[in-house]
Design a protein around this motif. Structure first.
Motif, PDB file in Angstrom:
ATOM      1  N   VAL A 209       0.931  -1.045   0.044  1.00  0.00           N
ATOM      2  CA  VAL A 209      -0.214   0.070   0.120  1.00  0.00           C
ATOM      3  C   VAL A 209       0.730   2.158   0.043  1.00  0.00           C
ATOM      4  O   VAL A 209       0.694   2.328  -1.230  1.00  0.00           O
ATOM      5  CB  VAL A 209      -0.850   0.026   0.952  1.00  0.00           C
ATOM      6  N   ARG A 223      -1.219  -4.779   2.157  1.00  0.00           N
ATOM      7  CA  ARG A 223      -2.816  -5.609   2.708  1.00  0.00           C
ATOM      8  C   ARG A 223      -2.505  -7.259   1.262  1.00  0.00           C
ATOM      9  O   ARG A 223      -2.416  -7.114   0.465  1.00  0.00           O
ATOM     10  CB  ARG A 223      -3.394  -4.654   1.558  1.00  0.00           C
ATOM     11  N   HIS A 228      -8.522  -7.706   2.458  1.00  0.00           N
ATOM     12  CA  HIS A 228      -8.200  -6.791   2.461  1.00  0.00           C
ATOM     13  C   HIS A 228      -7.581  -6.266   4.125  1.00  0.00           C
ATOM     14  O   HIS A 228      -7.378  -4.881   3.998  1.00  0.00           O
ATOM     15  CB  HIS A 228      -9.594  -6.317   2.029  1.00  0.00           C
ATOM     16  N   GLU A 229      -7.200  -7.251   4.761  1.00  0.00           N
ATOM     17  CA  GLU A 229      -6.609  -6.596   5.570  1.00  0.00           C
ATOM     18  C   GLU A 229      -5.306  -6.714   5.261  1.00  0.00           C
ATOM     19  O   GLU A 229      -4.472  -6.181   4.887  1.00  0.00           O
ATOM     20  CB  GLU A 229      -6.227  -8.237   6.766  1.00  0.00           C
ATOM     21  N   GLU A 230      -4.849  -4.953   6.651  1.00  0.00           N
ATOM     22  CA  GLU A 230      -3.966  -4.340   6.337  1.00  0.00           C
ATOM     23  C   GLU A 230      -3.208  -4.774   7.720  1.00  0.00           C
ATOM     24  O   GLU A 230      -3.986  -4.895   8.489  1.00  0.00           O
ATOM     25  CB  GLU A 230      -4.445  -2.519   6.223  1.00  0.00           C
TER      26      GLU A 230
END
Ligand code: NDP
Length: 314
Positions: A209, A223, A228-230
């Motif tokens: 990201v 990410r 979609h976890e950052e």
């Protein structure tokens, strides 16, 4: 006919990295009166690196841009005609080969050395560009040493990324390897070596990201493309190894290349499929890509050109 827009030369060299300048040094000493066009980035890829510690002869290391100024000075001292200009078109259908410079002037060359190099691919993130040279690098072999004992990240899943991750694993404490899909493009053997290295952690389905840090790299935000976890990984350096693009576009369809655009040379030489056209440095080398190997192939190209030109005269 020769006018302002066309000029005949014996040997034309295109590109001003270690390969081009070394070819110019050798060719000038052999009295081939080489003309070298530097391209858009005089000095090539080394002008975007910082310290070079692995080029023999510089016992205390040297800054990349400074080293290329030395190469240029040496080529000029030998009598090479070094010019600023970009090769924008080429006609290799017959000798003399016709190379257009800056869309206007045509150089007709008896022999041609293509040493236009390759360019690293980047992710094109704002933070990547801003921190380039301050912990962001596209060359682990050049810059890994500066992060000895520290945590680093590398993005890419090809053979280069694996090779560089392995190189870094011997210097750095932990290597975080960020791969965008759930598999690597790299050969099985390279992947197995990565798997075996205890200090390389592979992150699958992972995209970058942002690279964190104001003046130097302090971490990377990633990410997971599925969840979609950052998350953040604290690292001191961020290496980009997502491939290179050889600068060979103007020769497409005219000279034998591999599927990625690297010019093919005949084993053990710099000869191409076109007699009188030689290729040196990264434009024909996707494996080693070192300043010293490029310089070596530049000297080979000058020697090959000399042989070609003297056989032509005889
Ligand atoms: P490759 O094109 O083979 O691999 C590029 C890698 O970077 C792929 O994993 C690709 O992912 C990934 N990638 C591309 N763009 C992005 C992006 N925007 N974001 C994240 N990841 C990205 O390049 P290499 O430089 O690794 O290799 C070039 C050639 O040189 C290959 O033929 C290779 O085999 C050869 N080589 C051989 C070596 C050896 O034999 N020792 C050493 C080095 C290179 P994806 O797969 O999803 O496209």
């Amino acid at each position: 006919m020769e006018n302002n827009h066309s000029e005949k030369v014996q040997l034309l060299i295109i590109g001003s990295g270690p390969a081009g300048y070394t070819a110019a040094i050798y060719a000038a000493r052999a009295n081939l009166k080489p003309v070298l066009y530097q391209g858009i980035q005089p000095g090539g890829q080394l002008t975007i690196t910082t310290e070079v510690e692995n080029y023999p002869g510089y016992a205390d290391g040297i800054q990349g841009p400074e080293m290329m100024v030395d190469f240029e000075k040496q080529a000029k001292r030998m009598g090479a005609d070094i010019r600023f200009g970009m090769a924008t078109a080429a006609d290799l259908s017959a000798s003399p080969f016709k190379i257009t410079i800056d869309d206007e002037k045509i150089i007709e060359a008896e022999a041609l050395i293509i040493s236009t190099g390759a360019s690293a691919k980047w992710l094109h993130l704002e933070s990547e560009q801003r921190l380039n040279g301050y912990g962001v690098s596209a060359c682990a072999v050049c810059d890994g040493f500066f992060f000895k004992g520290q945590e680093v990240a590398i993005v890419g899943g090809g053979d280069t990324a694996c090779e560089e991750a392995l190189y870094l694993s011997k210097i750095c404490s932990t290597v975080h390897m960020l791969v965008r899909r759930d598999e690597m493009r790299a050969s099985k053997i390279m992947q197995q070596r990565v798997d075996k290295a205890s200090n390389i952690t592979v992150y699958w389905n992972t995209e970058v990201v942002e690279i964190l840090g104001k003046e130097k790299v302090e971490g990377v935000k990633i990410r997971n493309r599925k969840s979609h976890e950052e998350s953040l990984i604290p690292v001191k350096a961020f290496f980009v190894a997502i491939g290179h693009t050889p600068n060979s576009d103007i020769f497409k369809g005219q000279i034998t290349m591999d599927e990625q655009g690297y010019i093919k040379t005949i084993n053990g030489s710099t000869r191409t499929n076109i007699e009188g056209v030689f290729a040196a440095g990264d434009v024909q080398d996707k494996t080693y890509r070192q300043a010293v190997t490029a310089a070596g192939s530049g000297s080979m190209a000058a020697l090959d050109s000399e042989r070609y030109l003297s056989a032509k005269e005889a």
